[in-house]
Scaffold this active site. Structure first.
Site, short mmCIF file in Angstrom:
data_model
loop_
_atom_site.label_atom_id
_atom_site.label_comp_id
_atom_site.label_asym_id
_atom_site.label_seq_id
_atom_site.Cartn_x
_atom_site.Cartn_y
_atom_site.Cartn_z
N ASN A 32 1.02 -1.32 0.02
CA ASN A 32 0.08 -0.03 0.09
C ASN A 32 1.01 1.30 -0.02
O ASN A 32 2.05 0.91 0.08
CB ASN A 32 -0.84 0.06 1.14
CG ASN A 32 -0.37 0.03 2.56
OD1 ASN A 32 0.45 0.95 2.70
ND2 ASN A 32 -0.31 -1.18 3.22
N ARG A 33 0.23 2.38 0.15
CA ARG A 33 0.93 3.59 -0.06
C ARG A 33 1.52 4.37 1.05
O ARG A 33 2.41 5.24 0.82
CB ARG A 33 0.24 4.63 -1.01
CG ARG A 33 -0.21 4.13 -2.39
CD ARG A 33 -1.36 5.07 -2.90
NE ARG A 33 -1.30 6.64 -2.47
CZ ARG A 33 -2.42 7.43 -2.17
NH1 ARG A 33 -3.44 6.86 -2.55
NH2 ARG A 33 -2.21 8.70 -1.86
#
Ligand code: PMT
Length: 402
Positions: A208-209
């Site tokens: 994820n970011r």
């Protein structure tokens, strides 16, 4: 009491309220601070440097050049425990917000890592101008502390908002700021940061970011306030030497490392974005494109916070909730389900908050039902808000943990 023995740079900008900075200087010295006055050229039109030199702990400085020190701004900035600017004029605030360093005071403000307290003073029309308010909002977001001006008589016989706060209020704010500086002394805090990586094969992962910025901010601020900090992180970012970093990659790693340390900490702040699912099977070799599109079957990862909530004793558990809709509702559900003391809900669909950016906006919900909503803040400033709540819940006295 917190000012005793602390190095305070007292910046004085060019406004009629500069004369009140003399009284502020005297009070800071009386409180035991070592006060180094720095006057802008405009300030010297209102008040003499000699007056400050006579009252302060060392001679007043007015210029980047010509003094005995070759680079006075870095020495002042690096050695300060606190920088106060009173009065802070519209011009000074504008330069500080824009990062302009064209004199000794503005250069010192950029050269310091100490907390900065500004006490604005100007005419009401200027104080209410959007440019001034936006500059102040920028500075607040970066963690600068503001003692708002008062209403009353202004220069030229006008009356309105914009009068410099009474020196006693500025001294009290300085005391509070420096007291808070060590309020977590000795508290053992475990922070998690970054997004976990769940392997598909030796080179690919589900991720994820999360950049880790939020978790690192909590770790740095906690450490700065005296906590003994362990940071379990998937990211490798620059960090203070005092912080013990444990590098992990997957949710499984993080689960193992956090649970192993849980018995030895007082507070856990789970800022990490832990994957909820991971590939059920990790391919031993890199998947080959020519073999077609692989079918990746997912399974749940361990819920780290959930496990901590189940087994917690006296520890304080702080979770985050990364939401894109119905922020409070989902956060309240996680708070209850994971047996947390506090949850920090952030809207990760906003462009200026959540993942990767340097700013965040949050709603803090606690187990008693109390709610605190923050404006857009730097992640460092939000970390301060979270740790204020932690300190209050630990019942810590303002000047440190016994
Ligand atoms: O790292 P940045 O780029 O600065 O971004 C910051 C952030 C957006 C990642 C951060 O502010 C944030 O919201 N972190 C929590 C992200 C998350 O996983 O939220 P969640 O709502 O999915 O999970 C709720 C809580 O349970 C979180 O504290 C999470 O760490 C924890 N959790 C989640 C899953 C899991 N398997 N175990 C957990 O402990």
């Amino acid at each position: 009491m917190a000012l005793r023995g602390r190095r305070v740079v007292l910046g004085v900008a060019g406004g009629i309220a500069a004369y009140k900075a003399v009284e502020l200087c005297r009070r800071l010295v009386d409180a035991g601070a070592w006060v180094s006055p720095v006057l802008t050229e405009d300030a010297t039109r209102f008040i003499g440097a000699l007056t400050f030199s006579a009252l302060a702990s060392e001679p007043a400085r007015t210029s980047l050049f010509g003094g005995p020190e070759p680079i006075p701004h870095t020495r002042l900035g690096q050695s300060a425990d606190l920088v106060i600017v009173a009065p802070a004029t519209a011009k000074l605030l504008g330069k500080y917000a824009a990062g302009i360093s064209d004199d000794l005071l503005s250069a010192t403000l950029l050269a310091t890592r100490a907390p900065v307290l500004v006490a604005p003073a100007m005419h009401t029309e200027m104080w209410e101008h959007a440019a001034v308010q936006e500059n102040l909002a920028t500075l607040r977001r970066r963690g600068v502390h503001v003692v708002d001006p008062e209403s009353g008589r202004l220069a030229g016989g006008d009356v309105g908002e914009g009068r410099l706060a009474d020196p006693s209020r500025i001294v009290a704010a300085a005391e509070a700021l420096l007291s808070r500086g060590r309020d977590l002394a000795g508290v053992r805090v475990l922070v998690t940061a970054g997004g976990t990586r769940e392997a598909i094969d030796p080179v690919r992962f589900v991720g994820n970011r999360s950049s880790g910025k939020m978790g690192y901010a909590v770790a740095e601020v906690a450490s700065g306030r005296g906590a003994v900090v362990t940071l379990v992180s998937t990211q490798s970012r620059p960090v203070s030497e005092s912080i013990n970093v444990v590098a992990v990659e997957s949710a499984e790693d993080m689960h193992r490392e956090v649970l192993a340390r849980f018995g030895d900490v007082d507070v856990v702040v789970m800022a990490a974005a832990v994957a909820d699912f991971r590939p059920k099977v990790i391919a031993g070799e890199k998947l080959k494109k020519r073999e077609g599109v692989p079918e990746v079957v997912l399974e749940p990862t361990p819920d780290i916070l959930g496990a901590l909530g189940e087994s917690k004793g006296a520890q304080l558990l702080v979770g985050f909730a990364a939401e894109t809709e119905r922020l409070r509702e989902h956060a309240a559900d996680k708070l209850a389900r994971k047996h947390l003391d506090l949850i920090v809900a952030n809207d990760v669909s906003a462009a200026d908050a959540g993942f990767e950016v340097d700013t965040n906006r949050a709603v803090l919900l606690d187990s008693s039902g109390a709610v605190e909503e923050t404006p857009l803040l730097s992640k460092v400033a939000l970390a301060g808000v979270i740790l204020d709540q932690v300190a209050a819940r630990l019942g810590l006295p303002p000047e440190g943990h016994p």
